[in-house]
Design a protein around this motif. Structure first.
Motif, mmCIF file in Angstrom:
data_model
loop_
_atom_site.group_PDB
_atom_site.id
_atom_site.type_symbol
_atom_site.label_atom_id
_atom_site.label_comp_id
_atom_site.label_asym_id
_atom_site.label_seq_id
_atom_site.Cartn_x
_atom_site.Cartn_y
_atom_site.Cartn_z
ATOM 1 N N GLU A 64 0.545 -1.139 0.113
ATOM 2 C CA GLU A 64 0.101 0.045 0.037
ATOM 3 C C GLU A 64 0.832 1.142 0.162
ATOM 4 O O GLU A 64 0.370 2.474 -0.405
ATOM 5 C CB GLU A 64 -0.739 0.033 1.210
ATOM 6 C CG GLU A 64 -2.432 0.265 0.978
ATOM 7 C CD GLU A 64 -3.090 0.278 2.439
ATOM 8 O OE1 GLU A 64 -4.128 -0.126 2.423
ATOM 9 O OE2 GLU A 64 -2.603 0.602 3.570
ATOM 10 N N LEU A 68 0.214 5.541 -0.481
ATOM 11 C CA LEU A 68 0.217 6.530 0.479
ATOM 12 C C LEU A 68 1.021 7.909 0.033
ATOM 13 O O LEU A 68 0.770 8.701 0.391
ATOM 14 C CB LEU A 68 0.468 5.983 1.707
ATOM 15 C CG LEU A 68 -0.502 5.058 2.422
ATOM 16 C CD1 LEU A 68 0.259 4.070 3.578
ATOM 17 C CD2 LEU A 68 -1.402 5.942 2.959
ATOM 18 N N LEU A 71 -1.103 9.788 -1.689
ATOM 19 C CA LEU A 71 -2.278 10.485 -0.839
ATOM 20 C C LEU A 71 -1.426 11.448 -0.244
ATOM 21 O O LEU A 71 -1.945 12.798 -0.082
ATOM 22 C CB LEU A 71 -2.425 9.290 0.258
ATOM 23 C CG LEU A 71 -3.667 9.949 1.323
ATOM 24 C CD1 LEU A 71 -4.925 10.182 0.428
ATOM 25 C CD2 LEU A 71 -3.756 8.864 2.419
ATOM 26 N N LEU A 72 -0.308 11.519 0.196
ATOM 27 C CA LEU A 72 0.633 12.501 0.777
ATOM 28 C C LEU A 72 0.810 13.736 -0.357
ATOM 29 O O LEU A 72 0.643 14.991 -0.023
ATOM 30 C CB LEU A 72 1.900 12.233 1.245
ATOM 31 C CG LEU A 72 2.206 11.452 2.385
ATOM 32 C CD1 LEU A 72 3.326 11.102 2.868
ATOM 33 C CD2 LEU A 72 1.547 12.143 3.753
ATOM 34 N N PHE A 75 -2.773 15.418 -0.755
ATOM 35 C CA PHE A 75 -2.793 16.444 0.429
ATOM 36 C C PHE A 75 -2.008 17.686 0.088
ATOM 37 O O PHE A 75 -2.611 18.809 0.491
ATOM 38 C CB PHE A 75 -2.551 15.704 1.860
ATOM 39 C CG PHE A 75 -3.788 14.988 2.176
ATOM 40 C CD1 PHE A 75 -5.314 15.395 2.341
ATOM 41 C CD2 PHE A 75 -3.532 13.442 2.634
ATOM 42 C CE1 PHE A 75 -6.192 14.556 2.616
ATOM 43 C CE2 PHE A 75 -4.628 12.897 3.142
ATOM 44 C CZ PHE A 75 -6.125 13.463 3.028
ATOM 45 N N ASN B 228 0.258 6.703 6.559
ATOM 46 C CA ASN B 228 -0.899 6.151 7.285
ATOM 47 C C ASN B 228 -1.580 6.816 8.119
ATOM 48 O O ASN B 228 -2.905 7.007 8.288
ATOM 49 C CB ASN B 228 -0.535 4.601 7.664
ATOM 50 C CG ASN B 228 -0.663 3.604 6.690
ATOM 51 O OD1 ASN B 228 -1.951 3.172 6.417
ATOM 52 N ND2 ASN B 228 0.247 2.882 5.977
ATOM 53 N N PHE B 230 -1.034 10.143 9.309
ATOM 54 C CA PHE B 230 -1.546 11.304 8.924
ATOM 55 C C PHE B 230 -2.741 11.393 8.004
ATOM 56 O O PHE B 230 -3.817 12.041 8.494
ATOM 57 C CB PHE B 230 -0.366 12.131 8.419
ATOM 58 C CG PHE B 230 -0.693 13.386 7.711
ATOM 59 C CD1 PHE B 230 -0.887 14.537 8.702
ATOM 60 C CD2 PHE B 230 -0.441 13.715 6.323
ATOM 61 C CE1 PHE B 230 -1.054 15.926 8.283
ATOM 62 C CE2 PHE B 230 -0.778 15.007 6.119
ATOM 63 C CZ PHE B 230 -1.044 16.090 6.864
ATOM 64 N N GLY B 231 -2.745 10.497 7.337
ATOM 65 C CA GLY B 231 -3.830 10.324 6.272
ATOM 66 C C GLY B 231 -5.196 9.766 6.962
ATOM 67 O O GLY B 231 -6.096 10.324 6.881
ATOM 68 N N ILE B 234 -6.502 12.595 8.855
ATOM 69 C CA ILE B 234 -7.522 13.735 8.034
ATOM 70 C C ILE B 234 -8.671 12.993 7.400
ATOM 71 O O ILE B 234 -9.687 13.700 7.380
ATOM 72 C CB ILE B 234 -6.531 14.231 6.782
ATOM 73 C CG1 ILE B 234 -5.519 15.042 7.409
ATOM 74 C CG2 ILE B 234 -7.326 14.953 5.707
ATOM 75 C CD1 ILE B 234 -4.430 15.422 6.402
#
Lengths: 80, 281
Positions: A64, A68, A71-72, A75, B228, B230-231, B234
């Motif tokens: 995964e 991620l 995802l970071l 964001f 993991n 931090f996301g 949120i």
């Protein structure tokens, strides 16, 4: 809001969506592979099922990671 | 349905807690027009006066404070177990013994040299306990700080807990510690010359690739945990924003806090064992 700011704002949302969408492809394929092979192994050796399940979840979480990172980044595009 | 006295007090306390959180959260959530106002991803950092821009004089109070709270909590738990220690374990002691045994078995599998099993186990288990207990906090509504319009507000039960593992500095520090410790083990086992020679394998030209490979380890090691937690924090905040923190966080906490948090803590310590094991074997 000026038109240039509006374009930047819209581009941020579009960029974050594209980033997350592409980042989700790799982990999805990887986790699917892990799940399929774990099922194969469990069907072949049902007495190993408990042991295999823990290993499968750990491997899932490692696969995964690239998602991620996406995802970071999305964001950071949205909020930073 | 019959409830014992303990269960009744638990249910009453839960209902009171939900109502209190709701009353506390309501005015603040009402005033928040946009999710951008919540200051997602901003950090409350205090810079000591007279030292602008220096790396070592900036303090993130919430990381330090919550980290200290977790350390104190862990010390309290271990002291409590020590007081009632017996050959026939009670519930708490058997839970801790099971956990330690599980990680110890993993360490024995990963480290072939019997002399180094115990030190590596101590490092991996310490990291696991701290990271797991801070990850368990991460999906719950709690105390945090948010920055709106350039001003810092302390949020009490209107945001998720600000945990040390959702700060990249903490994770990066642990990953760097693991990298340095693994190379110290490597020097101790093989001697300095043989250790230095591993960077020039298979040929001399591969030296830069080996160095980059070593430097990439702590980055992926720390970013995995950071992303993991931090996301997850949120996502919990954004999803429960819809429901104004009424029932959603409990279910979300179960998923992001307990499931992902414990798995990531286990993976962090398993990778610690693996990284040290590759240097030792």
């Amino acid at each position: 809001m000026e038109i240039s700011e509006a374009i930047v704002q819209a581009a941020k949302y579009v960029g974050a969506g594209i980033c997350m969408g592409f980042a989700a492809i790799g982990p999805a394929i990887g986790e699917g592979n892990i799940g399929a092979h774990a099922m194969d192994a469990m069907a072949r050796q049902p007495e190993m099922a408990g042991n295999l399940q823990i290993r499968m979840i750990i491997a899932d979480a490692i696969a995964e990671t690239t998602g991620l990172y996406g995802l970071l980044i999305s964001f950071m595009i949205l909020f930073a | 349905m019959t409830l014992s006295k303990k269960e009744k007090t638990f249910v009453v306390a839960m209902v009171v807690a939900i109502v209190v959180v709701w009353i506390l959260a309501l005015p603040e959530m009402g005033g928040m027009k946009d999710l951008k106002d919540a200051g997602i991803g901003s950090r409350w950092v205090y810079t000591f006066p007279g030292s602008e821009g220096s790396f070592f004089t900036r303090v993130n109070f919430l990381t330090v404070g919550v980290g200290l709270l977790i350390v104190l909590f862990l010390i309290g738990v271990t002291r409590g177990i020590r007081k009632t220690y017996s050959i026939v374990p009670n519930r708490k002691q058997s839970l801790v013994e099971y956990l330690l045994q599980y990680v110890y078995d993993l360490t024995e599998e990963g480290i072939s040299d019997k002399r180094f099993v115990k030190p590596v186990f101590v490092i991996a288990m310490t990291l696991f306990l701290f990271i797991a207990s801070s990850n368990l906090l991460s999906g719950m509504p709690g105390i945090g700080a948010s920055i709106r319009n350039g001003e810092t507000y302390l949020t009490i039960f209107t945001d998720t807990w600000y945990v040390p593992t959702s700060d990249l500095n903490t994770n990066g520090t642990y990953a760097l510690i693991v990298l340095i410790v693994s190379h110290l083990f490597g020097i101790k086992v093989r001697g300095f010359k043989a250790w230095a020679k591993t960077f020039f394998e298979p040929t001399f030209i591969m030296f830069p690739m080996n160095v980059i490979g070593e430097l990439a380890k702590p980055i992926s090691h720390s970013c995995r945990l950071f992303g993991n937690i931090f996301g997850g924090g949120i996502l919990v905040f954004i999803l429960s924003y819809i429901l104004k923190f009424l029932f959603m966080p409990m279910f979300l906490w179960g998923f992001f806090g307990m499931f992902f948090g414990l798995i990531q803590a286990l993976i962090f310590s398993v990778l610690t064992i693996v990284y040290i094991g590759t240097q030792i074997n």
